[in-house]
Write a protein that holds these residues in place. Structure first.
Motif, PDB file in Angstrom:
ATOM      1  N   GLU A 187      21.806  78.870  84.260  1.00 54.15           N
ATOM      2  CA  GLU A 187      21.185  77.652  83.748  1.00 54.15           C
ATOM      3  C   GLU A 187      22.012  76.411  84.053  1.00 54.15           C
ATOM      4  OE1 GLU A 187      20.219  77.993  79.668  1.00 54.15           O
ATOM      5  OE2 GLU A 187      18.782  79.617  79.942  1.00 54.15           O
ATOM      6  N   ASP A 188      23.328  76.538  83.992  1.00 56.81           N
ATOM      7  CA  ASP A 188      24.188  75.396  84.289  1.00 56.81           C
ATOM      8  C   ASP A 188      24.579  75.388  85.759  1.00 56.81           C
ATOM      9  OD1 ASP A 188      25.729  77.652  84.269  1.00 56.81           O
ATOM     10  OD2 ASP A 188      27.461  76.728  83.282  1.00 56.81           O
ATOM     11  N   ALA A 195      23.607  73.845  88.520  1.00 53.24           N
ATOM     12  CA  ALA A 195      23.813  72.614  89.282  1.00 53.24           C
ATOM     13  C   ALA A 195      25.189  72.022  89.014  1.00 53.24           C
ATOM     14  CB  ALA A 195      22.714  71.610  88.950  1.00 53.24           C
ATOM     15  N   GLU A 196      25.546  71.916  87.742  1.00 51.78           N
ATOM     16  CA  GLU A 196      26.864  71.377  87.398  1.00 51.78           C
ATOM     17  C   GLU A 196      27.976  72.291  87.899  1.00 51.78           C
ATOM     18  OE1 GLU A 196      27.992  68.689  86.174  1.00 51.78           O
ATOM     19  OE2 GLU A 196      26.255  67.649  85.328  1.00 51.78           O
ATOM     20  N   GLU A 220      14.338  70.106  89.426  1.00 49.69           N
ATOM     21  CA  GLU A 220      14.879  69.745  88.114  1.00 49.69           C
ATOM     22  C   GLU A 220      14.446  70.784  87.085  1.00 49.69           C
ATOM     23  OE1 GLU A 220      13.581  65.884  87.097  1.00 49.69           O
ATOM     24  OE2 GLU A 220      14.593  64.881  88.774  1.00 49.69           O
ATOM     25  N   SER A 221      15.325  71.107  86.159  1.00 52.84           N
ATOM     26  CA  SER A 221      15.010  72.127  85.162  1.00 52.84           C
ATOM     27  C   SER A 221      15.507  71.691  83.793  1.00 52.84           C
ATOM     28  CB  SER A 221      15.661  73.463  85.554  1.00 52.84           C
ATOM     29  OG  SER A 221      15.422  74.447  84.575  1.00 52.84           O
ATOM     30  N   GLY A 222      14.612  71.760  82.805  1.00 47.61           N
ATOM     31  CA  GLY A 222      14.992  71.455  81.428  1.00 47.61           C
ATOM     32  C   GLY A 222      15.538  70.060  81.237  1.00 47.61           C
ATOM     33  N   GLY A 223      15.045  69.117  82.016  1.00 50.52           N
ATOM     34  CA  GLY A 223      15.524  67.748  81.901  1.00 50.52           C
ATOM     35  C   GLY A 223      16.842  67.490  82.594  1.00 50.52           C
ATOM     36  N   HIS A 224      17.403  68.513  83.245  1.00 47.86           N
ATOM     37  CA  HIS A 224      18.669  68.357  83.952  1.00 47.86           C
ATOM     38  C   HIS A 224      18.388  68.061  85.425  1.00 47.86           C
ATOM     39  CE1 HIS A 224      20.867  69.771  80.460  1.00 47.86           C
ATOM     40  NE2 HIS A 224      20.084  70.846  80.403  1.00 47.86           N
ATOM     41  N   PRO A 225      19.173  67.209  86.049  1.00 50.16           N
ATOM     42  CA  PRO A 225      18.951  66.895  87.465  1.00 50.16           C
ATOM     43  C   PRO A 225      19.223  68.106  88.349  1.00 50.16           C
ATOM     44  CG  PRO A 225      20.999  65.901  86.689  1.00 50.16           C
ATOM     45  CD  PRO A 225      20.302  66.440  85.480  1.00 50.16           C
ATOM     46  N   SER A 226      18.621  68.093  89.502  1.00 50.92           N
ATOM     47  CA  SER A 226      18.813  69.191  90.447  1.00 50.92           C
ATOM     48  C   SER A 226      20.192  69.109  91.083  1.00 50.92           C
ATOM     49  CB  SER A 226      17.744  69.125  91.540  1.00 50.92           C
ATOM     50  OG  SER A 226      17.917  67.952  92.325  1.00 50.92           O
ATOM     51  N   LEU A 249      22.441  65.703  92.047  1.00 45.34           N
ATOM     52  CA  LEU A 249      23.815  65.489  91.597  1.00 45.34           C
ATOM     53  C   LEU A 249      24.751  65.230  92.777  1.00 45.34           C
ATOM     54  CD1 LEU A 249      24.280  68.157  88.764  1.00 45.34           C
ATOM     55  CD2 LEU A 249      24.031  65.678  88.517  1.00 45.34           C
TER      56      LEU A 249
END
Length: 465
Positions: A59-60, A62-63, A94-100, A104
């Motif tokens: 889930e995390d 991208a970061e 994009e997933s769950g409001g987080h940028p792709s 990033l």
């Protein structure tokens, strides 16, 4: 070369596979499939860099990916790279409001980024492919600093035939829907249709050298296909190949279409099937490929035909009438073929793709007096100074049988055929061998019949009655 060792046992490793080509994977060394995938994209073009992600992300992701890639991305930016291609499934999503991940990287390193919104695949010729399915996001997207991301295409680079297909666009022809798909055009009857008729044509990867005209239904008449093909520029039409989703026999349809267009028509033998293991489980990128298989009445793959492409010519090309005014019999020409890997030493070459007649290059390499020639239904074995009989060339491919034709009508079977047949049968894959049906075209003597019975008992094949 390892660029960034994992901080923990569960963290991926970042390795370099070439100049400005970076791999993300688990373990100390990248797996072979990932290295091979990166090799399809090598070398990176001037001013560009590649990141191929083989490790699954969470889930995390991208970061975390940005953290793992930070040293590599710093070096890419310092090298004045203008475009980074991120080969990673959902890299633009994009997933769950987080940028792709692509967004990033674009924002933090000031790079233009090309990434897939759906599954990220690479074809054998190095084409990037991300199926853009109806109702599901996909395709390759371009991110630029300070600008909105824009969709580019489902596949890159665009082949030469792409614009001709796009100009044709989606339309209805005589009650049939014609629409562009990544590999060319798909045709089906208008009205309700199975879901697969809508989705499967979009999953077939494109080929750079030719478009496909995909029949998403067996109820597509030659007249409709002729209208579609006639609307294409001649070079595109000449390269186009008919492909049936369900593997229905297309030779008769190809001949009818050749007569309507008064030109050769290329026809695929078999139905497109995704090979098992082309994308490892859990991988974030993979290979895009389809194999042609003959399928049974329930759509199950049976065996991979040796002939992959057959050319049907118009009747006028071979003389419209025979000596007594009757229409001459035409035979299709195999122009692209592939034999099983175990038969590599049996034939002079295993992959014939230059679109010329294969009769001369399918010779039996183990014998100076005989040769093997790929036919639409299987193989013909005969003397080197002869050509396959018309009956062998006209026999249609079927899922239930692999036809092996022996000899020439009116001539005794040559002694050289027996060791050649023994070699061939001994190297065929089990699922092919169990379907072999031997047809004796030459004259059978008593000893020949005994040999066939011996071979049949040893290799467990069938003999035509």
């Amino acid at each position: 070369m390892t660029e960034h060792d994992p901080d923990t046992a569960s963290s991926p490793t970042v390795s370099r596979a070439g100049d400005r080509i970076h791999l993300v994977h688990h373990g100390a060394r990248p797996p072979h499939w990932l290295t091979e995938l990166a090799g399809r994209l090598s070398p990176a073009r001037p001013g560009e860099a590649l990141v191929v992600v083989g490790a699954p992300l969470h889930e995390d992701g991208a970061e975390a990916l940005c953290e793992w890639l930070a040293p590599s991305l710093d070096s890419i930016r310092d090298a004045q790279v203008r475009l980074l291609t991120l080969v990673m499934s959902a890299g633009a999503h994009e997933s769950g409001g987080h940028p792709s991940a692509a967004a990033l990287i674009c924002e933090r390193w000031g790079l233009d980024v090309l990434a897939a919104a759906g599954t990220a695949l690479v074809t054998a010729d190095g084409t990037l492919f991300s199926p853009d399915l109806p109702g599901a996001s996909g395709g390759w997207w371009h991110f630029s600093p300070g600008a909105e991301a824009r969709r580019v295409s489902s596949h890159l680079p665009l082949p030469d035939w792409e614009m001709a297909v796009r100009r044709l666009g989606r339309q209805t022809v005589a009650g049939h829907v014609v629409e562009p798909v990544p590999s060319g055009l798909a045709v089906r009857p208008a009205g309700p249709a199975p879901v697969t008729a809508h989705t499967r044509p979009h999953t077939i990867p494109p080929e750079r050298d030719r478009p496909q005209l995909i029949l998403a239904s067996p109820q597509v008449p030659a007249a409709v296909l002729a209208v579609v093909m006639a609307a294409l520029p001649e070079p595109v039409r000449a390269a186009l190949r008919l492909l049936s989703l369900d593997g229905q026999p297309l030779l008769r349809l190809g001949e009818e279409l050749a007569d309507l267009l008064d030109s050769d028509v290329h026809v695929a033998v078999g139905a497109p099937v995704a090979p098992v293991g082309s994308t490892p489980d859990g991988a974030s990128a993979g290979g895009a490929a389809v194999e042609l298989w003959l399928t049974d009445s329930r759509g199950r793959p049976s065996w991979r035909p040796f002939a992959r492409t057959v050319v049907c010519s118009p009747a006028s090309a071979e003389g419209a009438e025979g000596a007594e005014g009757a229409e001459s019999v035409r035979s299709p020409r195999v122009t692209e073929w592939q034999v099983p890997a175990d038969c590599m030493h049996f034939t002079d070459c295993t992959d014939h793709t230059d679109h010329t007649d294969c009769a001369d290059c399918a010779d039996c390499a183990d014998c100076a007096d005989c040769k093997a020639v790929v036919t639409p239904a299987g193989l013909w074995l005969g003397p080197r100074d002869a050509e396959p009989p018309l009956l062998a060339l006209l026999r249609p491919p079927v899922a239930e049988a692999v036809a092996v034709d022996l000899g020439v009508p009116g001539r005794p079977l040559a002694d050289c055929l027996w060791p050649a047949l023994d070699t061939l049968l001994g190297r065929l894959e089990p699922n092919v061998l169990e379907r072999v049906v031997v047809h004796a075209c030459g004259d059978l003597g008593t000893r020949d019949r005994e040999r066939l019975l011996e071979f049949s008992a040893r290799h467990r094949f069938s003999m035509a009655s």
